[in-house]
Design a protein around this motif. Structure first.
Motif, short mmCIF file in Angstrom:
data_model
loop_
_atom_site.label_atom_id
_atom_site.label_comp_id
_atom_site.label_asym_id
_atom_site.label_seq_id
_atom_site.Cartn_x
_atom_site.Cartn_y
_atom_site.Cartn_z
N LEU A 221 0.83 -1.20 0.00
CA LEU A 221 0.00 0.00 0.00
C LEU A 221 0.87 1.25 0.00
O LEU A 221 0.56 2.24 -0.69
CB LEU A 221 -0.93 -0.02 1.22
CG LEU A 221 -1.95 1.10 1.36
CD1 LEU A 221 -2.85 1.18 0.14
CD2 LEU A 221 -2.79 0.90 2.63
N LEU B 26 -7.58 6.95 -4.56
CA LEU B 26 -7.80 5.54 -4.32
C LEU B 26 -9.26 5.19 -4.61
O LEU B 26 -10.16 5.99 -4.35
CB LEU B 26 -7.47 5.18 -2.88
CG LEU B 26 -6.08 5.54 -2.35
CD1 LEU B 26 -5.92 5.04 -0.91
CD2 LEU B 26 -4.99 4.99 -3.24
N CYS C 296 -12.10 1.61 -4.46
CA CYS C 296 -12.29 0.22 -4.07
C CYS C 296 -13.76 -0.13 -4.23
O CYS C 296 -14.63 0.75 -4.35
CB CYS C 296 -11.85 -0.01 -2.62
SG CYS C 296 -12.95 0.67 -1.36
N LEU D 122 -10.90 -4.63 3.57
CA LEU D 122 -9.82 -3.66 3.42
C LEU D 122 -9.65 -2.84 4.68
O LEU D 122 -8.64 -2.15 4.85
CB LEU D 122 -10.09 -2.74 2.22
CG LEU D 122 -9.88 -3.33 0.83
CD1 LEU D 122 -10.34 -2.36 -0.24
CD2 LEU D 122 -8.41 -3.71 0.62
N CYS E 25 -7.68 -0.61 -4.95
CA CYS E 25 -7.43 -1.50 -3.82
C CYS E 25 -8.34 -2.72 -3.97
O CYS E 25 -9.55 -2.61 -3.80
CB CYS E 25 -7.71 -0.77 -2.51
SG CYS E 25 -6.77 0.78 -2.34
#
Length: 659
Positions: free
Chosen positions: A477, A496, A498, A505, A559
């Motif tokens: 990360l 980011l 996701c 996460l 992610c």
């Protein structure tokens, strides 16, 4: 000629300053209504500095006030040396080098590199000139780069800096051809926010179309929409125009162009509330000015960009026709079916049927432009194109125009009908098959499709044929964050993303619960800049598919969660949801497809690079077994996602920007 004045350094030195200023002033009066005197004073101070700095550079080409459409600005001076391209930004009267000014000139250099065909052949050197700043030694970097770091000079040191930098640049195989550079195509690919701003200012889509040879694709589609809508309004007909396209192909841009250039009342309607929030806020900030408050600017935009559900709730109870004669229905494949409408909103028809009936209230012409994204259904109740076909079959008063791909498609969600309805007009120009979101790779969309189909060999072949794809993979990360910061030069953004289902996460310090319904949170994430911790650039809060669908960001850190895995080597993708303390397989075929489409949305958000972070997992945590993530990483690597390179000397990821 794009530049307002162009000539050699020798011609600039020989010309009377007032003659050069006069030529520039004529262009200024033609294009700008304000600040004439201030700009002319700046030119009078700038020209002697530039002329003195280029003494002895007689054949070098000098271009003053070179416009960049995407940024809505002009470069003060572009100088074509023998080895490099110098991009100069003068801050007359400045006694220091401000960070905002550094970002400005770096943006200019990045813009030329990406969108001006001839600029990629030679190093680009951004130079910030603060004439009254303290003297600094001319210290260019030791190694040449496609885009050099921003250099700084005052009035006295500019000439030495240019000479020293030119001397350290490698001798090119061929000298810079000034005539070819000036004739080179400048075709910017704006972000959707930049495009919306430009269209709202009444620039045409043809001015901001794609950066490759397929520029005509986007223009053809906007023209086809315009023909169909204009014909319907002129003839007093009702028409539905279907526009299909791959992710990032410019459907939203075509829809906004339709609304902002329509002579009849028009609105862009979307169920994507984050898109509404970001576009309204961005356009309001741009429209804000002397005598116009942010609140007033927002009010003016409320009718142009509207939530779909708000439009429905306002118009379903009414008998009268809506104010708008032209509506653009964004992501029309996501229109819900009748069962969902009854259960969720107590409405007795499909969303498609309700919209057709509302617009049919008009006496005379009315148009619905339905933008259809392929493979982006991500919610329960989204019925696909089939619901539009069923609704239109019951309403024969509507004329249909669309591409041939909506007829007989093997996927029911993408099939309007098995055979073309009577009177339907097929127009191939209404399909957009080239991504304009991805600036540096036309292969990204095909690669994503192959990856999510589980075809690693096919994806690797696509990557190889394209000379690589803009997807990197890392298990760290911290490395991802460092790489994103290194890649996002100038005012380019990183962020980011996701899946909302990637609940575990949290163990990595990342939340999958982005508040996508919060207008301020979404607008701040997309529009604000670091050090605002709410901004995407903070690289703290991942946006989910619900927050970022229909929007984009320059460099993305995806992610990967445990909601889409490969259970065993050789298996396909397995979609899961997290319940309580464990993962459960999603057995419903349609729901599993939505989960795959979630990653299609996330993988297609970046304009430049996507760094995929696959967590290492934790052998002591049954919800994050390392073997599951190892198989994901191995598959993506086999598919052609390059491992994130690390510069061992710096012990940090190497920059993603490459020539």
């Amino acid at each position: 000629m794009r530049a307002w004045w162009s000539g050699t350094a020798g011609q600039l030195a020989a010309a009377a300053p007032e003659a050069v200023i006069g030529a520039l002033a004529r262009r200024l009066v033609e294009t700008h209504a304000l600040n004439h005197e201030e700009q002319i004073r700046a030119w009078r101070a700038q020209l002697p500095i530039l002329t003195a700095a280029l003494a002895g550079c007689g054949d070098w080409r000098v271009m003053l006030e070179y416009p960049l459409i995407r940024l809505g600005r002009r470069i003060d001076a572009v100088v074509l040396g023998e080895r490099g391209i110098f991009v100069l930004e003068f801050k007359i009267g400045a006694a220091r080098f401000a960070n905002a000014d550094r970002l400005q000139v770096e943006d200019y250099a990045l813009d030329l590199f990406d969108f001006h065909a001839e600029s990629r052949r030679h190093p680009i050197v951004p130079v910030l000139v603060a004439p009254d700043a303290p003297a600094r030694a001319a210290t260019p970097p030791l190694l040449a780069q496609p885009i050099m770091p921003v250099m700084e000079a005052n009035a006295a040191s500019l000439g030495g800096l240019i000479a020293a930098t030119e001397a350290m640049l490698p001798a090119p195989a061929a000298a810079i051809d000034a005539a070819a550079w000036e004739a080179g195509a400048y075709r910017p690919v704006p972000t959707i926010v930049e495009a919306a701003t430009m269209l709202y200012r009444r620039h045409g889509v043809e001015e901001i179309a794609a950066a490759r040879a397929d520029v005509s694709n986007l223009t053809r589609t906007t023209e086809a929409i315009g023909r169909a809508v204009d014909r319907a309004l002129a003839a007093g007909e009702r028409v539905v125009v279907f526009v299909t396209g791959i992710p990032g192909a410019g459907k939203t841009l075509c829809g906004l162009n339709t609304v902002f250039r329509s002579a009849a009342p028009a609105a862009f309607l979307t169920g994507n509330l984050p898109l509404v929030h970001v576009l309204r806020e961005a356009l309001a900030r741009d429209a804000k000015g002397p005598g116009v408050s942010l609140r007033a600017a927002n009010h003016r935009l409320d009718s142009a960009i509207q939530p779909l559900l708000g439009f429905l709730r306002d118009n379903v109870p009414r008998a009268a026709a809506p104010h708008e004669r032209v509506i653009v229905f964004d992501e029309a494949q996501r229109a819900w079916d009748a069962a969902f409408g009854q259960r969720k909103f107590q409405l007795d028809d499909s969303e498609a049927g309700l919209f057709l009936d509302i617009m049919a209230r008009h006496e005379g012409g009315a148009a619905i432009v339905a933008l259809v994204g392929n493979g982006q259904e991500i919610n329960t109740g989204e019925a696909g194109l089939a619901s539009w076909g069923e609704a239109l079959a019951r309403r024969p008063g509507w004329r249909i125009v669309g591409p041939d791909g909506v007829i007989g498609h093997p996927d029911p969600a993408r099939r309007l009908a098995d055979a073309a309805p009577a009177g339907m007009e097929i127009d191939p120009a209404l399909h957009l098959d080239v991504s304009v979101r991805q600036v540096r790779s036309a292969a990204a969309a095909a690669w994503i499709d192959a990856v999510l189909d589980g075809r690693a060999e096919m994806a690797a072949g696509i990557a190889s044929a394209a000379g690589g794809v803009p997807f990197r993979i890392t298990r760290s990360l911290d490395a991802m964050r460092a790489a994103l910061r290194g890649a996002s030069r100038g005012t380019r953004r990183a962020g980011l993303v996701c899946s909302a289902g990637a609940k575990r996460l949290r163990a990595e310090g990342l939340s999958a619960d982005f508040p996508h319904m919060d207008r301020q949170a979404v607008a701040s994430w997309f529009l604000n800049a670091w050090p605002d911790v709410r901004a995407s650039d903070a690289l703290e809060a991942p946006a989910t598919q619900y927050a970022c669908q229909g929007l984009e960001i320059d460099n993305v850190g995806l992610c990967w969660g445990g909601d889409l895995i490969r259970p065993r080597a050789g298996d396909g993708w397995l979609a899961r949801r997290f319940r309580g303390t464990r993962w459960e397989e999603i057995r419903h075929k349609e729901a599993a497809s939505w989960q795959v489409n979630t990653y299609r949305v996330l993988l297609s958000r970046a304009r430049y690079e996507t760094v995929i972070f696959v967590p290492p997992g934790d052998a002591g945590d049954a919800t994050r077994p390392p073997a599951e993530f190892d198989r994901i990483a191995a598959f993506l690597t086999a598919a052609g996602a390059a491992p994130l390179a690390v510069d061992a000397r710096a012990e940090a990821p190497a920059p993603l920007l490459s020539g």
